[in-house]
Write an enzyme that holds these catalytic residues in place. Structure first.
Site, PDB file in Angstrom:
ATOM      1  N   ARG A   1       0.874  -1.001   0.006  1.00  0.00           N
ATOM      2  CA  ARG A   1       0.145  -0.019  -0.225  1.00  0.00           C
ATOM      3  C   ARG A   1       1.115   1.120   0.036  1.00  0.00           C
ATOM      4  O   ARG A   1       2.183   1.178   0.161  1.00  0.00           O
ATOM      5  CB  ARG A   1      -0.942   0.407   1.188  1.00  0.00           C
ATOM      6  CG  ARG A   1      -1.304  -0.687   2.518  1.00  0.00           C
ATOM      7  CD  ARG A   1      -0.212  -0.501   3.460  1.00  0.00           C
ATOM      8  NE  ARG A   1       0.180   1.601   4.001  1.00  0.00           N
ATOM      9  CZ  ARG A   1       0.522   2.118   3.359  1.00  0.00           C
ATOM     10  NH1 ARG A   1       2.335   1.330   3.643  1.00  0.00           N
ATOM     11  NH2 ARG A   1       1.202   3.380   4.074  1.00  0.00           N
TER      12      ARG A   1
ATOM     13  N   ASP B   1      -1.712  11.028  -2.240  1.00  0.00           N
ATOM     14  CA  ASP B   1      -1.938   9.427  -3.603  1.00  0.00           C
ATOM     15  C   ASP B   1      -2.516  10.604  -4.506  1.00  0.00           C
ATOM     16  O   ASP B   1      -2.655   9.788  -6.047  1.00  0.00           O
ATOM     17  CB  ASP B   1      -3.659   8.882  -2.891  1.00  0.00           C
ATOM     18  CG  ASP B   1      -3.227   8.094  -1.868  1.00  0.00           C
ATOM     19  OD1 ASP B   1      -2.999   8.705  -0.128  1.00  0.00           O
ATOM     20  OD2 ASP B   1      -2.448   7.148  -1.734  1.00  0.00           O
TER      21      ASP B   1
HETATM   22  O1  MRU Z   1      -4.621   3.243   1.761  1.00  0.00           O
HETATM   23  P1  MRU Z   1      -3.011   3.296   1.989  1.00  0.00           P
HETATM   24  O2  MRU Z   1      -2.729   2.588   2.870  1.00  0.00           O
HETATM   25  O3  MRU Z   1      -2.392   3.305   1.006  1.00  0.00           O
HETATM   26  O4  MRU Z   1      -2.635   4.897   2.437  1.00  0.00           O
HETATM   27  C1  MRU Z   1      -1.431   5.866   2.445  1.00  0.00           C
HETATM   28  C2  MRU Z   1      -1.481   7.531   2.316  1.00  0.00           C
HETATM   29  O5  MRU Z   1      -2.665   7.729   2.252  1.00  0.00           O
HETATM   30  C3  MRU Z   1      -0.367   7.489   1.682  1.00  0.00           C
HETATM   31  O6  MRU Z   1      -0.394   8.940   2.493  1.00  0.00           O
HETATM   32  C4  MRU Z   1      -0.226   8.197   0.433  1.00  0.00           C
HETATM   33  O7  MRU Z   1      -0.016   7.103  -0.313  1.00  0.00           O
HETATM   34  C5  MRU Z   1       1.051   8.584   0.243  1.00  0.00           C
HETATM   35  S1  MRU Z   1       2.540   7.088   0.232  1.00  0.00           S
HETATM   36  C6  MRU Z   1       4.165   8.112   0.244  1.00  0.00           C
END
Ligand code: MRU
Length: 360
Positions: free
Chosen positions: A51, A244
């Protein structure tokens, strides 16, 4: 062996496998998974075994290369190979909607196929392997650069706050929001990091606190609701978060709870920095209202991490995985090409242009 010694995402080309750490088990168990089937790769992304925006881009790039290897076994001519390639690409792309890096990486892999359609299919598959590796290697370079720019915003003795995990576990190395912290630590600066636990999946508590502690950085885990308190106490001089998807106007999506941190930072006059690889900037999305926010199973809120469900049966649960933070709450975007300050529209377009011209 420290958790930081493991590659977050890699290719085992001999076994034709995507190799990841099962992040759902951290910090208690370090289990390495070798995934060869497309449905298992999809599932690993969906279930957050791998993730974080850049890491799922890396995983998808390797995943579609593996799909291409499999397709090539039975489809030797371009048209039938490409028809199955597109299906495999769309399938992986459907695993999660918010982080743009997933479709960004798959588009990049698709371009390799399209640009080389006159070559024999086995040669195209070879080029796909190279491109997947390039995406992973660039991720390391990008994070290191974000770290070098980001560290200029930190002073010795600073308290920093971060939300979710935009750390090494979310990228090929260094992380985005954590890269300035790792570099500050390398330089011998004393920093104290507050890591929001990040309900409901606890990426901050389980992953960020774990990796920063493993690196020897002073880290304190706090409940999400404690963030305004540590700010009020004067313990936080800057906030660093990941993202994201960044819209053209600077609104951005990140893990649910990020916008509350930004609002609190504004209230207490604390600079709020978003560490953003250009691969996460989506100029095709005009503003935050156009960003699709993933909604996940309510059981992640009621059941996960608890011996017994902690919400009464029948109570409705709303579980958005991300939120949108308005651009006026952002002090700057730290990218691999420098720090973008307002007006964001122009600055973000400029760094994306730099990244595009480097690709050519
Ligand atoms: O649901 P996730 O754990 O994939 O969410 C991750 C995040 O929101 C992070 O802050 C984002 O992907 C940036 S990672 C460098």
């Amino acid at each position: 062996m420290s958790i930081l010694d493991y590659a977050t995402v890699s290719l085992d080309d001999e076994k034709k496998a995507l190799v990841i750490i099962d992040q759902t088990l951290l910090p208690n168990e370090t289990k390495i998974l070798h995934l060869t089937e497309q449905k298992d790769i999809w599932q690993a992304i969906y279930e957050l075994k791998v993730r974080g925006a850049p890491a799922i881009g890396d995983a998808a790039a390797i995943g579609i290369y593996l799909a291409a290897c499999e397709i090539f076994k039975s489809k030797k001519d371009f048209d039938s190979f490409y028809a199955d390639f597109v299906k495999a690409k769309d399938y992986l792309d459907s695993a999660r909607p918010t982080a743009v890096n997933l479709s960004w990486a798959l588009k990049r892999m698709d371009k390799v196929v399209q640009d080389n359609k006159t070559l024999a299919v086995d040669k195209i598959v070879e080029l796909l392997k190279k491109e997947a590796q390039a995406i992973v290697d660039e991720d390391i370079w990008i994070c290191r650069n974000i770290g070098e720019y980001g560290v200029t915003l930190i002073k010795d003795g600073d308290g920093l706050l971060t939300h979710c995990n935009a750390g090494q576990l979310a990228t090929a190395k260094y992380g985005t929001a954590t890269a300035p912290m790792y570099i500050a630590h390398e330089k011998g600066m004393k920093i104290k990091v507050f890591s929001d636990e990040t309900r409901p999946l606890l990426q901050g508590a389980r992953l960020t606190a774990y990796e920063l502690h493993s690196a020897g950085i002073d880290v304190t885990s706090i409940c999400d609701s404690a963030a305004p308190t540590v700010m009020r106490n004067g313990w936080v001089q800057a906030v660093f978060v990941g993202c994201d998807r960044v819209a053209a106007n600077g609104d951005f999506a990140n893990k649910i709870g990020t916008s509350a941190v930004a609002l609190a930072a504004k209230r207490f006059g604390i600079p709020f920095y978003v560490c953003a690889p250009t691969s996460t900037i989506d100029l095709g999305t005009k503003s935050g209202s156009e960003i699709v926010i993933e909604e996940r199973d309510g059981k992640e809120v009621s059941h996960m991490w608890y011996e017994k469900p902690m919400i009464a049966d029948g109570v409705k649960i709303y579980n958005p995985a991300f939120d949108v933070t308005d651009h006026d709450l952002v002090t700057g975007f730290v990218t691999e090409y420098g720090i973008v300050k307002a007006p964001f529209e122009q600055g973000l377009a400029e760094v994306v242009k730099k990244a595009d011209s480097k690709d050519k």
